[in-house]
Design an enzyme around this catalytic site. Structure first.
Site, short mmCIF file in Angstrom:
data_model
loop_
_atom_site.label_atom_id
_atom_site.label_comp_id
_atom_site.label_asym_id
_atom_site.label_seq_id
_atom_site.Cartn_x
_atom_site.Cartn_y
_atom_site.Cartn_z
N SER A 86 34.19 43.56 46.78
CA SER A 86 35.45 44.30 46.66
C SER A 86 36.15 44.04 45.33
CB SER A 86 36.34 43.93 47.85
OG SER A 86 37.44 44.79 47.91
N ASP A 97 39.48 49.68 42.89
CA ASP A 97 38.80 48.39 42.81
C ASP A 97 37.28 48.65 42.84
OD1 ASP A 97 38.50 48.95 45.54
OD2 ASP A 97 38.76 46.89 46.17
N ASP A 157 34.73 48.46 44.86
CA ASP A 157 34.05 49.23 45.91
C ASP A 157 34.86 50.46 46.32
OD1 ASP A 157 35.98 47.56 47.12
OD2 ASP A 157 34.93 47.62 49.04
N ASP A 189 37.66 51.21 47.74
CA ASP A 189 38.45 51.47 48.94
C ASP A 189 39.94 51.42 48.62
OD1 ASP A 189 38.37 48.72 48.57
OD2 ASP A 189 38.13 48.23 50.69
MG MG Z 1 37.81 46.83 47.98
#
Ligand code: MG
Length: 450
Positions: free
Chosen positions: A98, A241, A243, A245
């Site tokens: 993440s 960020d 990844d 999300d």
């Molecule tokens: Mg993330």
């Protein structure tokens, strides 16, 4: 092995080449395969350089247990969540750390609804992993591996089938976006082209060599802020960020509006669009009161949960709430999916601009101003946190208290939350107030309690 692995309901994280290696990944694959059985399971991950090493090791463990795997390659975390639903899979695994820096990677586990494991699901999986009571399959029962290339395309198709983007198509908006060489690079162009948006993208190589620290905090975003200050042609700036999300918004002048205000901006649009009479919002306890202000503006109720995406998601499901999220820039729109999704945030934010016909700064100026102070207090031992929490309660006798996650003292126009760390003898302190001066005064009151 120098650093302990971090194991939590959000998954396992570690430092590649130090404590996170293929043996751990295979063991997680074996344990999760034992838990989920035949599958199938969706596996994908962000753009980090250790993607292939960890993903293939996880897949080996799953196949060894007879679990069928659909490998969707380098994708966004919410894409894995979407593909779980599309393929009616038993669950999913995301290879990502993440927002953590480049030296980290991790393995996140999802259930068949496409959300993080619940506490009880996680406990069953952890017990399996701990007891290592595994029965490996023989040659005729091992799992089958297939690959699917169109996951991001499907993810975007799904978002655009749910959200009406007519207003965006003709708004002539211009966007600057920074996916930081993370997973967002793989989706942003496809999405923005479909929206008829002009855009420039920086840090646009999906190679996992991050252009800056991937945590979307103000201090890490100087590059995009500087560009927007010098080029006034952009209407909005977006940062994801690694990844993708989480989403953070910059206004048309390159000012960082904050993670909580980015969430509020999107919640404002979703509630404004919502025709239901019974409107509900769910956020975690550390989320700014600005979201509560937005909820009240639209006559919606607001519920606060413990920190962690799974707690927010479960409450959203329970209440059939229309929108939720976390104050770190994570928008959850259940009409699309059960996870934080930066692509949803981008579409909703652009829709907000297109329909309001105002600038980001004009819209934000209508929201109350809150500032958040994040501090910590060091204790002698982890046990010292409990008397400290009691003292916090005594410090603010006039407050209302929420005790679901540490202690949250809700004051007039401010709140103070104190949470014990899971790993260190410290208490983490979040204080929100109308100004930094007030927040600091509240912090000093607490610091003197010790
Ligand atoms: Mg993330």
């Amino acid at each position: 092995m120098n650093t302990p692995l971090i194991d939590s309901i959000s998954g396992t994280r570690g430092i590649v080449g130090d404590n996170l290696d293929p043996r751990i990944a295979t063991e997680i694959g074996i344990a999760f395969g034992t838990y989920l059985g035949k599958g199938p399971l969706i596996v994908g991950g962000d753009t980090r350089t250790s993607h292939d090493m960890l993903k293939n090791a996880v897949i080996a463990g799953l196949l060894a247990m007879g679990t069928d795997v659909i490998d969707i390659g380098r994708v966004l975390t919410p894409t894995v969540q979407q593909m779980i639903r599309k393929f009616n899979a038993k669950g999913g695994i995301v290879i990502t750390a993440s927002h953590n820096p480049i030296i980290w990677n991790g393995i996140k586990l999802m259930n068949q609804t496409g959300s993080f494991l619940s506490e009880s699901e996680f406990q069953i999986y952890q017990d399996i992993r701990k007891h290592k009571d595994f029965t490996l399959k023989n040659w005729e029962s091992i799992g089958k591996l297939t690959h699917y290339e169109y996951a991001i395309q499907d993810h975007i198709d799904h978002i655009l089938s749910v959200i009406d983007t007519t207003a965006i198509q003709t708004a002539n908006l211009n966007v600057l976006i920074d996916p930081n060489n993370g997973a967002g690079c793989l989706a942003n162009g496809l999405l923005l082209d479909r929206l008829n948006i002009r855009y420039d993208m920086i840090n646009a190589e999906p190679n996992g060599i991050f252009g800056h620290n991937p945590e979307p905090l103000k201090e890490n975003l100087t590059e995009i802020m500087e560009i927007m200050k010098n080029d006034t042609s952009y209407d909005i700036g977006f940062i994801q960020d690694a990844d993708a999300d989480r989403l953070v918004i910059l206004d048309e002048n390159g000012h960082f509006i904050g993670e909580d205000y980015s969430l509020a901006f999107c919640v404002d649009q979703i509630l404004g669009d919502c025709k239901d009479t019974d409107k509900k919002v769910v956020v975690n306890l550390s989320t700014s009161s600005v979201v509560e202000y937005i909820a009240k503006k639209h006559n919606a109720s607001i519920t606060y949960t413990k920190i962690g995406e799974t707690h927010v998601t479960q409450e959203l499901k329970k209440q059939h709430a229309q929108v939720g999220g976390e104050g770190n820039g994570g928008v959850i729109y259940p009409a699309v999916g059960w996870g934080r999704d930066s692509l949803v945030g981008i579409v909703i934010a652009l829709k907000h601009l297109a329909e309001k016909k105002q600038t980001v700064s004009q819209i934000i100026a209508t929201y109350p101003t809150y500032v958040m102070l994040r501090e910590k207090v060091t204790l002698n031992t982890r046990d010292d946190v409990f008397p400290f929490l009691e003292k916090v309660k005594a410090t603010f006798p006039e407050a209302q208290f929420n005790l679901e996650d540490g202690v949250k003292a809700i004051l007039k126009d401010a709140w103070v939350q104190v949470r014990p760390s899971n790993t260190e003898p410290i208490a983490r302190i979040f204080i929100e107030a109308a100004s930094m001066e007030i927040a600091k005064i509240l912090f000093l009151k607490l610091a003197n309690v010790q």
